[in-house]
Design a protein around this motif. Structure first.
Motif, PDB file in Angstrom:
ATOM      1  N   LEU A  70       0.838  -1.197   0.000  1.00  8.76           N
ATOM      2  CA  LEU A  70       0.000   0.000   0.000  1.00  8.76           C
ATOM      3  C   LEU A  70       0.873   1.248   0.000  1.00  8.76           C
ATOM      4  CD1 LEU A  70      -2.874   1.281   0.314  1.00  8.76           C
ATOM      5  CD2 LEU A  70      -2.473   1.245   2.783  1.00  8.76           C
ATOM      6  N   ILE A  71       0.517   2.187  -0.854  1.00  7.88           N
ATOM      7  CA  ILE A  71       1.194   3.486  -0.930  1.00  7.88           C
ATOM      8  C   ILE A  71       0.159   4.573  -0.660  1.00  7.88           C
ATOM      9  CG2 ILE A  71       2.451   5.097  -2.420  1.00  7.88           C
ATOM     10  CD1 ILE A  71       3.374   2.636  -4.041  1.00  7.88           C
ATOM     11  N   ALA A  72       0.507   5.557   0.154  1.00  7.22           N
ATOM     12  CA  ALA A  72      -0.402   6.662   0.466  1.00  7.22           C
ATOM     13  C   ALA A  72       0.208   7.976   0.005  1.00  7.22           C
ATOM     14  CB  ALA A  72      -0.701   6.709   1.958  1.00  7.22           C
ATOM     15  N   ILE A  73      -0.594   8.783  -0.661  1.00  6.78           N
ATOM     16  CA  ILE A  73      -0.156  10.074  -1.189  1.00  6.78           C
ATOM     17  C   ILE A  73      -1.078  11.161  -0.646  1.00  6.78           C
ATOM     18  CG2 ILE A  73       0.183  11.459  -3.274  1.00  6.78           C
ATOM     19  CD1 ILE A  73       2.160   9.128  -3.017  1.00  6.78           C
ATOM     20  N   GLU A  74      -0.500  12.279  -0.202  1.00  7.20           N
ATOM     21  CA  GLU A  74      -1.324  13.381   0.284  1.00  7.20           C
ATOM     22  C   GLU A  74      -2.148  13.958  -0.861  1.00  7.20           C
ATOM     23  OE1 GLU A  74      -0.459  16.436   2.884  1.00  7.20           O
ATOM     24  OE2 GLU A  74       0.971  15.333   4.110  1.00  7.20           O
ATOM     25  N   THR A  75      -3.432  14.122  -0.608  1.00 11.81           N
ATOM     26  CA  THR A  75      -4.347  14.630  -1.624  1.00 11.81           C
ATOM     27  C   THR A  75      -3.912  15.985  -2.163  1.00 11.81           C
ATOM     28  OG1 THR A  75      -6.185  13.446  -0.603  1.00 11.81           O
ATOM     29  CG2 THR A  75      -6.740  15.261  -2.069  1.00 11.81           C
TER      30      THR A  75
ATOM     31  N   THR B 195      -2.601  11.856 -10.911  1.00 14.74           N
ATOM     32  CA  THR B 195      -1.395  12.386 -10.278  1.00 14.74           C
ATOM     33  C   THR B 195      -1.062  11.644  -8.986  1.00 14.74           C
ATOM     34  OG1 THR B 195      -2.808  14.181  -9.456  1.00 14.74           O
ATOM     35  CG2 THR B 195      -1.321  14.690 -11.291  1.00 14.74           C
ATOM     36  N   VAL B 196      -2.058  11.030  -8.350  1.00 10.66           N
ATOM     37  CA  VAL B 196      -1.752  10.129  -7.232  1.00 10.66           C
ATOM     38  C   VAL B 196      -0.845   9.011  -7.730  1.00 10.66           C
ATOM     39  CG1 VAL B 196      -2.709   8.440  -5.615  1.00 10.66           C
ATOM     40  CG2 VAL B 196      -3.856  10.636  -5.943  1.00 10.66           C
ATOM     41  N   GLY B 197      -1.184   8.427  -8.877  1.00 12.54           N
ATOM     42  CA  GLY B 197      -0.368   7.360  -9.442  1.00 12.54           C
ATOM     43  C   GLY B 197       1.010   7.811  -9.868  1.00 12.54           C
ATOM     44  N   MET B 198       1.098   9.029 -10.389  1.00  7.30           N
ATOM     45  CA  MET B 198       2.398   9.561 -10.788  1.00  7.30           C
ATOM     46  C   MET B 198       3.326   9.672  -9.578  1.00  7.30           C
ATOM     47  SD  MET B 198       3.198  13.233 -12.598  1.00  7.30           S
ATOM     48  CE  MET B 198       3.016  14.151 -11.072  1.00  7.30           C
ATOM     49  N   LEU B 199       2.806  10.223  -8.472  1.00  4.09           N
ATOM     50  CA  LEU B 199       3.616  10.351  -7.264  1.00  4.09           C
ATOM     51  C   LEU B 199       3.847   8.993  -6.605  1.00  4.09           C
ATOM     52  CD1 LEU B 199       2.114  13.603  -5.690  1.00  4.09           C
ATOM     53  CD2 LEU B 199       4.094  13.360  -7.192  1.00  4.09           C
ATOM     54  N   ALA B 200       2.877   8.096  -6.730  1.00  5.73           N
ATOM     55  CA  ALA B 200       3.026   6.759  -6.148  1.00  5.73           C
ATOM     56  C   ALA B 200       4.125   5.970  -6.849  1.00  5.73           C
ATOM     57  CB  ALA B 200       1.705   6.005  -6.227  1.00  5.73           C
ATOM     58  N   SER B 201       4.308   6.191  -8.146  1.00 10.29           N
ATOM     59  CA  SER B 201       5.377   5.503  -8.874  1.00 10.29           C
ATOM     60  C   SER B 201       6.737   5.885  -8.298  1.00 10.29           C
ATOM     61  CB  SER B 201       5.305   5.854 -10.362  1.00 10.29           C
ATOM     62  OG  SER B 201       4.094   5.400 -10.935  1.00 10.29           O
TER      63      SER B 201
ATOM     64  N   ALA C   3       9.359   3.384  -6.135  1.00  8.21           N
ATOM     65  CA  ALA C   3      10.788   3.253  -6.453  1.00  8.21           C
ATOM     66  C   ALA C   3      11.654   3.544  -5.237  1.00  8.21           C
ATOM     67  CB  ALA C   3      11.150   4.187  -7.607  1.00  8.21           C
ATOM     68  N   ALA C   4      11.162   4.429  -4.347  1.00  9.78           N
ATOM     69  CA  ALA C   4      11.914   4.788  -3.146  1.00  9.78           C
ATOM     70  C   ALA C   4      11.605   3.870  -1.967  1.00  9.78           C
ATOM     71  CB  ALA C   4      11.618   6.241  -2.762  1.00  9.78           C
ATOM     72  N   GLY C   5      10.681   2.923  -2.157  1.00  6.09           N
ATOM     73  CA  GLY C   5      10.342   1.991  -1.087  1.00  6.09           C
ATOM     74  C   GLY C   5       9.519   2.593   0.031  1.00  6.09           C
ATOM     75  N   ARG C   6       8.717   3.631  -0.285  1.00  6.23           N
ATOM     76  CA  ARG C   6       7.897   4.280   0.742  1.00  6.23           C
ATOM     77  C   ARG C   6       6.510   3.627   0.774  1.00  6.23           C
ATOM     78  NH1 ARG C   6      10.104   9.013  -1.639  1.00  6.23           N
ATOM     79  NH2 ARG C   6       8.046   9.597  -2.452  1.00  6.23           N
ATOM     80  N   PHE C   7       6.369   2.627   1.617  1.00  5.57           N
ATOM     81  CA  PHE C   7       5.127   1.873   1.729  1.00  5.57           C
ATOM     82  C   PHE C   7       4.507   2.079   3.113  1.00  5.57           C
ATOM     83  CE2 PHE C   7       7.950  -0.886  -1.010  1.00  5.57           C
ATOM     84  CZ  PHE C   7       7.427  -0.426  -2.216  1.00  5.57           C
TER      85      PHE C   7
END
Length: 229
Positions: free
Chosen positions: A90-95, A191-197, A201-205
């Motif tokens: 799971l990856i979480a991105i700030e809205t 853009t959530v997906g763009m930042l999630a990619s 890659a950085a392993g931020r889960f």
């Protein structure tokens, strides 16, 4: 790297699929309360139309908030459930960061960006980012008045956008450094997906067991509780 992204932070429902950082499919519904009824259907359709199956996913990304209490609860519980069922990360991105990623390319360097999500009365959820999505002011609840963001406006041009920006325009719109896009910028899974990619890659889960939406404020119902005697 195949990522399914979900954003139901405000009204409507947005889903996207990114393969190796490139957008492969996306759906956006702007109908109120569509997240609870259409989210799982859109997720399935987006993955299939991109040419994959849900089992092919490497991760699920979700816009974590702030935003609508109900919308965030729906998207986060759906994302966590899918990750549990398929054993995915799971990856979480700030809205607000994902909203900002939609428009930075359209303004010169040196501009600041203030995404706003409508809260209650004259309150908005807001943050401030620079061109590179570095945080200038962290996400917080702001009660708007004529002095809001005065320090930033003295130093730099600031772009105010999102469904909360309409509240700020009568108060700040006369300042020469205040800018308001003509088009409404809605939260989007693209853009959530763009930042999630980049996060993948950085392993931020996220930890599936402990992750919760970023509500920012406690939920307030419209019906007062009855006193128990």
């Amino acid at each position: 790297m195949l990522i399914l992204s979900i954003d139901t932070s405000t009204r409507g429902c947005s889903v996207a699929v990114h393969a190796d950082g490139q957008l492969a499919a996306s759906y956006d519904l702007l109908t109120d309360r569509s997240s609870s009824s259409m989210l799982t259907t859109l997720m399935k359709n987006a993955v299939e139309h991109a040419g994959y199956a849900l089992t092919d996913l490497d991760a699920v990304a979700v816009a974590k908030g702030p935003g609508s209490y109900t919308g965030l609860r729906v998207s986060v519980s759906t994302a966590k459930g899918l990750c549990y069922a398929l054993d995915k990360t799971l990856i979480a991105i700030e809205t607000l960061a994902a909203m900002t990623a939609q428009i930075t390319a359209y303004y010169p360097q040196g501009y600041l960006f203030c995404p706003m999500i409508d809260a209650r009365r004259m309150e908005v959820f807001a943050a401030v980012y620079d061109t590179y999505l570095e945080t200038v002011q962290p996400t917080r609840a702001v009660i708007l008045d004529e002095n809001s963001f005065a320090d930033l406006l003295q130093e730099s041009p600031v772009v105010f956008f999102g469904d909360g920006a309409a509240k700020s325009r009568p108060l700040l719109g006369t300042h020469p450094n205040a800018h308001f896009p003509n088009q409404l910028i809605e939260p989007s899974a693209r853009t959530v997906g763009m930042l999630a990619s980049k996060a993948y890659a950085a392993g931020r889960f996220e930890d599936l067991a402990s992750f919760e939406p970023y509500y920012l404020k406690d939920f307030m119902g419209t019906t007062p509780r009855k006193k128990v005697v």
